[in-house]
Design an enzyme around this catalytic site. Structure first.
Site, PDB file in Angstrom:
ATOM      1  N   HIS A 276      -2.815   0.347  -4.050  1.00 35.13           N
ATOM      2  CA  HIS A 276      -2.506  -1.157  -3.646  1.00 35.13           C
ATOM      3  C   HIS A 276      -2.010  -1.848  -4.796  1.00 35.13           C
ATOM      4  O   HIS A 276      -2.685  -1.926  -5.968  1.00 35.13           O
ATOM      5  CB  HIS A 276      -4.048  -1.715  -3.120  1.00 35.13           C
ATOM      6  CG  HIS A 276      -3.674  -3.225  -2.785  1.00 35.13           C
ATOM      7  ND1 HIS A 276      -4.675  -4.096  -3.081  1.00 35.13           N
ATOM      8  CD2 HIS A 276      -2.496  -3.804  -2.820  1.00 35.13           C
ATOM      9  CE1 HIS A 276      -4.100  -5.328  -2.784  1.00 35.13           C
ATOM     10  NE2 HIS A 276      -3.065  -5.322  -2.522  1.00 35.13           N
TER      11      HIS A 276
ATOM     12  N   TYR B 135       0.902  -1.278   0.017  1.00 37.00           N
ATOM     13  CA  TYR B 135       0.053   0.025  -0.023  1.00 37.00           C
ATOM     14  C   TYR B 135       0.877   1.181   0.029  1.00 37.00           C
ATOM     15  O   TYR B 135       1.787   1.576   0.940  1.00 37.00           O
ATOM     16  CB  TYR B 135      -1.068  -0.027   1.205  1.00 37.00           C
ATOM     17  CG  TYR B 135      -2.109  -1.031   1.046  1.00 37.00           C
ATOM     18  CD1 TYR B 135      -3.332  -0.497   0.765  1.00 37.00           C
ATOM     19  CD2 TYR B 135      -1.806  -2.303   1.289  1.00 37.00           C
ATOM     20  CE1 TYR B 135      -4.274  -1.555   0.413  1.00 37.00           C
ATOM     21  CE2 TYR B 135      -2.926  -3.277   1.375  1.00 37.00           C
ATOM     22  CZ  TYR B 135      -4.134  -2.761   1.003  1.00 37.00           C
ATOM     23  OH  TYR B 135      -5.068  -3.551   0.657  1.00 37.00           O
TER      24      TYR B 135
ATOM     25  N   MET C  91     -15.097  -4.679  10.944  1.00 37.79           N
ATOM     26  CA  MET C  91     -15.919  -3.692  10.587  1.00 37.79           C
ATOM     27  C   MET C  91     -17.104  -4.219   9.947  1.00 37.79           C
ATOM     28  O   MET C  91     -17.068  -5.256   9.345  1.00 37.79           O
ATOM     29  CB  MET C  91     -15.322  -2.675   9.543  1.00 37.79           C
ATOM     30  CG  MET C  91     -14.066  -1.881  10.698  1.00 37.79           C
ATOM     31  SD  MET C  91     -13.199  -0.693   9.424  1.00 37.79           S
ATOM     32  CE  MET C  91     -12.554   0.298  10.658  1.00 37.79           C
TER      33      MET C  91
ATOM     34  N   HIS D 185      -3.977  -2.626  -8.264  1.00 40.11           N
ATOM     35  CA  HIS D 185      -4.962  -3.489  -7.954  1.00 40.11           C
ATOM     36  C   HIS D 185      -6.207  -2.400  -7.452  1.00 40.11           C
ATOM     37  O   HIS D 185      -7.254  -2.632  -7.846  1.00 40.11           O
ATOM     38  CB  HIS D 185      -4.605  -4.162  -6.546  1.00 40.11           C
ATOM     39  CG  HIS D 185      -5.813  -5.091  -6.198  1.00 40.11           C
ATOM     40  ND1 HIS D 185      -6.933  -4.881  -5.332  1.00 40.11           N
ATOM     41  CD2 HIS D 185      -6.167  -6.558  -6.702  1.00 40.11           C
ATOM     42  CE1 HIS D 185      -7.638  -5.837  -5.255  1.00 40.11           C
ATOM     43  NE2 HIS D 185      -7.192  -6.720  -6.247  1.00 40.11           N
ATOM     44  N   HIS D 186      -6.060  -1.227  -6.496  1.00 39.70           N
ATOM     45  CA  HIS D 186      -7.007  -0.305  -6.481  1.00 39.70           C
ATOM     46  C   HIS D 186      -6.453   0.737  -5.753  1.00 39.70           C
ATOM     47  O   HIS D 186      -5.276   0.712  -5.437  1.00 39.70           O
ATOM     48  CB  HIS D 186      -8.297  -1.054  -5.603  1.00 39.70           C
ATOM     49  CG  HIS D 186      -7.827  -1.089  -4.188  1.00 39.70           C
ATOM     50  ND1 HIS D 186      -7.504  -2.413  -3.512  1.00 39.70           N
ATOM     51  CD2 HIS D 186      -7.764  -0.296  -3.042  1.00 39.70           C
ATOM     52  CE1 HIS D 186      -7.382  -2.418  -2.322  1.00 39.70           C
ATOM     53  NE2 HIS D 186      -7.317  -0.982  -1.934  1.00 39.70           N
TER      54      HIS D 186
ATOM     55  N   HIS E  62     -17.842  -2.260   3.079  1.00 40.79           N
ATOM     56  CA  HIS E  62     -16.576  -2.521   3.678  1.00 40.79           C
ATOM     57  C   HIS E  62     -16.603  -3.203   5.083  1.00 40.79           C
ATOM     58  O   HIS E  62     -17.286  -2.969   5.810  1.00 40.79           O
ATOM     59  CB  HIS E  62     -15.874  -1.019   4.064  1.00 40.79           C
ATOM     60  CG  HIS E  62     -14.535  -0.987   4.838  1.00 40.79           C
ATOM     61  ND1 HIS E  62     -13.481  -1.403   4.115  1.00 40.79           N
ATOM     62  CD2 HIS E  62     -14.138  -1.235   6.073  1.00 40.79           C
ATOM     63  CE1 HIS E  62     -12.382  -1.303   4.890  1.00 40.79           C
ATOM     64  NE2 HIS E  62     -12.843  -1.072   6.081  1.00 40.79           N
TER      65      HIS E  62
ATOM     66  N   HIS F 186     -13.270  -6.031   7.048  1.00 39.86           N
ATOM     67  CA  HIS F 186     -11.931  -6.434   7.222  1.00 39.86           C
ATOM     68  C   HIS F 186     -11.899  -7.754   6.472  1.00 39.86           C
ATOM     69  O   HIS F 186     -12.881  -8.400   5.931  1.00 39.86           O
ATOM     70  CB  HIS F 186     -11.345  -6.191   8.548  1.00 39.86           C
ATOM     71  CG  HIS F 186     -10.880  -4.722   8.778  1.00 39.86           C
ATOM     72  ND1 HIS F 186     -10.477  -4.328   9.994  1.00 39.86           N
ATOM     73  CD2 HIS F 186     -10.915  -3.783   7.978  1.00 39.86           C
ATOM     74  CE1 HIS F 186     -10.386  -3.118   9.800  1.00 39.86           C
ATOM     75  NE2 HIS F 186     -10.726  -2.552   8.652  1.00 39.86           N
TER      76      HIS F 186
END
Length: 620
Positions: free
Chosen positions: A335, A232, A489, A264-265, A414, A416
């Protein structure tokens, strides 16, 4: 969805069956030869397949597709740059090669075949008795072989994957040696991988863009991508001094040529306006050298993930940035996914923002729905599908939303690492009315802001209920809610207009009821769970012996206990009112599960592979 019960389907046809079917094959082969010859050297038009993603890290397999909602089908175009002896392409629940739904191209070195197959729990391939991957053509071009095929969203074949909204795990495998039958292919020995995409893109017309539109690129400055699988990368950028208020009306990715399979993003965050300045930084986000203050850059302006296209705001709204009360500082986060550990690859990717000084009628806002980040919400270890639900209650929307309501047009789900499914439902007067956004194959490794197929209107008194499903089979202790990557989360960031003061509408179980749960566990278990005030909630969860009783009681607690509601303004201050020990919303009527639309059975082809005349395939 994959189901295992089914009578054994037809396997690859024997020589006798081939002779019997020779007329059928000859007709099909002749048609395909005409197609291949007619289109020799011509690449299909880009506009026919608007969505594109590299399947493998080297970019040797490139998938393009389009979605036909009237036909309820996806048309695929697979570019194979280096054809060995065929490949597998398909879909499975979470990217496994077992229990997968596959289209297979294979060759014995002389003849080539295409067929619809499925793999069992051991990874053994079987020809599907219902051929639902329908070959449309094969085209040779200078850059490689184009394979075109079609698949209905739903086939009502229990061995087929149901293509639905949300994330789809695509899998691929390269056949590096000739194979004489489908059954001879050993899935476990294949060189392959997975790619996640949103296949069913919404069919949204592109809004008209203003003449005074300008663009700004927030890009990494010639970064050397680290030679490790996952990185990241954080880069700080800033708007010009005195930059006035503008509306962002669109954004799109800027990906360095050649790095399409590595980026990737990406996300662009705006920093908190509480600080006058932020330090410059260009490095890994997890580095000890990263300034602490960068953690205050959390307001999402743009988010892109592999396979996504440009993001457009509705014509009547834009996302405000610049001007008084708005930070000039932005953080770009990229990422990089580098499984082949390339060394020395340089990258200047990022996001291009399009904005206008001619402000639209409404500012767009972002609201957090779901669960509060707190350890009182926990998941026992060893669970395959544990459900937690967060509520935005009627009391909060009644107080905080304008009488004309708000319009939700996009959503970013979202969780984890343990998250497997996420859904938000709108309820009105105790009745579920509409799904806001759902992802039944959700992956924490593929998060993007998705435009909704239809705008969702939310009025004062409505409820927004967000449910997350988790898998903790690989964990030996409880997983509690929180910010850490091994904590959990359950969030839906909804993008809406007009912007209101309501920034966060979430819940958690009442802490007093959780204390009663710990007391109950103490009374019914030999092992003492320390209830001393100095012991934290996570420590109490970690010390619970997770027998069936303790699991079931925790599930029940979350299903009936009152909740603490966070109905928060942008300033992280709650709206005035009583928010503790609130009753759970009572839902008297649930939405019906949509029944799959099955295509006419006459359209399915017989259970036999289609021969392809591709010439002699390459031997290594």
């Amino acid at each position: 969805r994959m189901q295992s019960s089914r009578s054994k389907p037809c396997s690859c046809p024997s020589l006798k069956l081939r002779e019997v079917a020779s007329m059928y094959f000859t007709l099909v082969a002749a048609f395909l030869v005409i197609l291949v010859v007619a289109l020799q050297g011509s690449a299909p038009r880009q506009s026919d397949f608007p969505y594109k993603v590299p399947l493998d890290p080297q970019g040797l397999l490139e998938l393009s597709w389009n979605v036909s909602y009237p036909e309820q089908a996806v048309h695929f175009q697979l570019l194979i740059r280096e054809l060995h002896f065929g490949l597998l392409f398909g879909m499975s629940d979470r990217g496994e090669f077992e229990n997968a739904d596959l289209a297979v191209l294979w060759s014995d070195g002389h003849s080539s075949y295409f067929g619809d197959a499925w793999s069992d729990a051991k990874g053994q391939l079987h020809m599907d008795s219902q051929q639902d991957y329908q070959l449309l053509g094969a085209r040779r071009a200078p850059e490689g072989l184009y394979l075109l095929f079609r698949r209905a969203f739903s086939t009502c074949d229990p061995k087929d994957y149901l293509i639905e909204d949300g994330t789809v795990h695509l899998i691929y495998g390269i056949l590096e040696k000739p194979v004489h039958s489908l059954q001879a292919i050993n899935v476990s020995a294949l060189h392959g991988g997975l790619q996640r995409v949103q296949l069913l893109k919404p069919n949204i017309s592109i809004p008209q863009l203003p003449r005074d539109m300008k663009s700004m690129e927030i890009t990494a400055p010639d970064v050397v991508i680290p030679s490790q699988e996952t990185t990241y990368w954080c880069y700080m950028a800033e708007l010009p001094e005195g930059f006035p208020k503008h509306h962002i009306i669109m954004y799109e990715p800027v990906v360095t040529a050649g790095n399409e399979a590595l980026v990737h993003h990406m996300e662009v965050f705006q920093c908190a306006a509480d600080f006058d300045s932020f330090p410059r930084y260009n490095g890994p986000c997890d580095s000890k050298m990263k300034p602490e203050r960068l953690n205050y850059c959390r307001h999402v302006l743009a988010a892109w993930a592999m396979g996504a296209q440009a993001f457009y705001y509705p014509e009547e709204a834009g996302l405000a940035f610049g001007g008084p009360g708005s930070s000039r500082y932005l953080r770009l986060e990229i990422h990089y996914h580098n499984p082949l550990v390339f060394k020395g690859r340089r990258d200047s990717s990022g996001i291009r923002l399009y904005y206008t000084a001619t402000l639209r009628p409404y500012d767009a806002g972002i609201m957090e729905l779901g669960l509060v980040y707190t350890p009182v919400m926990a998941i026992p270890p060893g669970e395959d599908s544990f459900i937690l639900t967060g509520y935005c209650t009627d009391k909060c929307t009644q107080l905080a939303l304008p009488s004309a309501g708000i319009r939700i047009f996009a959503s970013q789900l979202h969780t984890h690492l343990a998250g497997r499914k996420v859904v938000t439902v709108l309820a009105r007067h105790g009745r579920e009315r509409q799904v806001v956004n759902a992802d039944s194959h959700y992956s924490p490794h593929f998060q993007e802001i998705r435009m909704l197929k239809e705008v969702v209107a939310v009025f004062p008194g409505d409820e927004l209920i967000t449910t997350c499903t988790y898998n903790t089979e690989d964990r030996s202790r409880a997983t509690v809610g929180g910010f850490g990557i091994l904590e959990e989360m359950c969030v839906n960031y909804v993008h809406y207009y007009p912007q209101t003061q309501l920034e966060l509408c979430k819940s958690a179980v009442d802490p007093g009821y959780l204390r009663r749960y710990f007391n109950l566990v103490n009374r019914f278990n030999d092992e003492e769970v320390c209830m001393c005030p100095q012991v934290s909630v996570p420590q109490q969860f970690y010390s619970i012996p997770w027998n069936t009783f303790n699991r079931d009681v925790l599930k029940s607690l979350y299903g009936f206990a009152p909740i603490s509601v966070h109905c928060n303004k942008s300033s992280a201050v709650r709206f005035p009112g009583e928010w503790e020990k609130q009753p759970l919303p009572s839902i008297t009527e649930r939405l019906r599960e949509p029944s799959p639309h099955c295509p006419p059975s006459a359209g399915a082809q017989p259970a036999a592979p289609v021969p392809l005349h591709l010439g002699q395939l390459r031997r290594d």
